[in-house]
Write an enzyme that holds these catalytic residues in place. Structure first.
Site, PDB file in Angstrom:
ATOM      1  CE1 TYR A  52       1.077  -4.088  -9.550  1.00  0.00           C
ATOM      2  CE2 TYR A  52       1.950  -5.495 -11.289  1.00  0.00           C
ATOM      3  CZ  TYR A  52       1.068  -5.293 -10.227  1.00  0.00           C
ATOM      4  OH  TYR A  52       0.189  -6.283  -9.861  1.00  0.00           O
ATOM      5  CG  ASN A  91      -6.434   0.516  -0.804  1.00  0.00           C
ATOM      6  OD1 ASN A  91      -7.071  -0.355  -1.394  1.00  0.00           O
ATOM      7  ND2 ASN A  91      -7.014   1.539  -0.212  1.00  0.00           N
ATOM      8  CG  HIS A 108      -3.488  -7.219  -0.795  1.00  0.00           C
ATOM      9  ND1 HIS A 108      -4.767  -6.938  -1.226  1.00  0.00           N
ATOM     10  CD2 HIS A 108      -3.576  -8.413  -0.150  1.00  0.00           C
ATOM     11  CE1 HIS A 108      -5.588  -7.924  -0.862  1.00  0.00           C
ATOM     12  NE2 HIS A 108      -4.892  -8.821  -0.200  1.00  0.00           N
ATOM     13  CB  CYS A 116      16.272  -7.932  -4.490  1.00  0.00           C
ATOM     14  SG  CYS A 116      17.542  -8.799  -5.437  1.00  0.00           S
ATOM     15  CB  CYS A 127      12.773   5.411 -10.900  1.00  0.00           C
ATOM     16  SG  CYS A 127      13.605   3.961 -10.212  1.00  0.00           S
ATOM     17  CB  CYS A 135      19.243  -5.434  -5.955  1.00  0.00           C
ATOM     18  SG  CYS A 135      19.046  -5.633  -4.167  1.00  0.00           S
ATOM     19  N   GLY A 175     -14.794   0.595   2.007  1.00  0.00           N
ATOM     20  CA  GLY A 175     -14.434   0.583   0.599  1.00  0.00           C
ATOM     21  C   GLY A 175     -13.915  -0.742   0.091  1.00  0.00           C
ATOM     22  CG  ASN A 201     -18.262  -0.571   0.209  1.00  0.00           C
ATOM     23  OD1 ASN A 201     -17.576   0.141  -0.514  1.00  0.00           O
ATOM     24  ND2 ASN A 201     -18.192  -1.903   0.187  1.00  0.00           N
ATOM     25  CB  ALA A 219     -14.926   6.894   0.957  1.00  0.00           C
TER      26      ALA A 219
END
Length: 233
Positions: A52, A91, A108, A116, A127, A135, A175, A201, A219
């Site tokens: 991520y 997204n 999502h 936390c 970052c 936290c 999309g 789409n 799109a």
């Protein structure tokens, strides 16, 4: 006129952000069960965080495209006429907001936020988290996780999405793959309620047959064209 728009990874693809389920998409290259489940995070948090972190870096370098900007114009244009655009997105990027949207329902989650696992506080994050984190709310170390919905978790804002959908005159999916539920079920719920439906789409989605109208292409071309048609009515 009230419109509910659902956007998926396809709207951000032209901004350089990868889709998930297309040929060559993110889940074709990486195993989601090792990167996008609570169990994966508990087993190997550093690997999940690093995945991520890389996506966050990619997002921060990306820019909204013409499709994002067109939907922001639609939001403003409908509001001026007493209507409302409800923008629901699968997204986890912030390109809709950067394009000028005032309200976005991220079902999502959001990549530029962290949650936390100890106190549930949510905070902005730019970052990397793989190297360790603290936290800001409770002060504990190593408790932050990406504020995204993983496989096996319940999406956010479901009650608000259902309420807004039932108040809409038109449901539009842009999309999306039509393969991920509960988002993929919105078109069926709209049809049962007698709400008009439209798919925009690159290619037909898994549930394209459920839509009243379809429009296929890039799109950045199809969405602005549709928005101008709506605002010109």
């Amino acid at each position: 006129m009230n419109i509910l728009v659902l956007t998926g990874a396809g709207i951000s693809a032209e901004s350089g952000l990868g889709t998930f389920r297309d040929v060559g998409g993110i889940w074709a290259k990486f195993d989601p069960m090792k990167l996008a489940t609570p169990q994966a995070f508990a087993r190997d948090p550093q690997t999940v965080q690093a995945f991520y972190d890389a996506r966050r870096e990619n997002l921060l370098a990306a820019e909204p495209n013409a499709a994002h900007r067109a939907l922001a114009r639609l939001e403003a244009g409908l509001a001026e006429r007493g209507g409302r655009l409800t923008l629901v997105t699968q997204n986890i990027d912030d390109l809709h907001e950067r394009a000028g949207h005032r309200e976005v329902l991220h079902m999502h989650g959001e990549l530029l936020k962290a949650r936390c696992t100890a106190c549930e506080a949510v905070a902005e994050v730019r970052c990397d988290l793989a190297g360790g984190s603290r936290c800001s709310a409770c002060g504990r170390e190593g408790t932050l996780r990406p504020h995204v919905v993983w496989f096996g978790e319940i999406p956010f804002h479901l009650d608000a999405i259902e309420e807004r959908l039932m108040a809409a005159d038109l449901f539009v999916a842009i999309g999306t793959s039509g393969a991920v539920y509960p988002a993929a079920g919105l078109v069926g719920a709209a049809r049962q309620a007698g709400i008009a439906t439209r798919e925009i789409n690159l290619d037909p989605s898994d549930n394209a047959y459920l839509f009243d109208e379809t429009d296929y292409g890039r799109a950045s071309e199809t969405v602005p064209r549709w928005v101008e048609a709506v605002l010109g009515m």
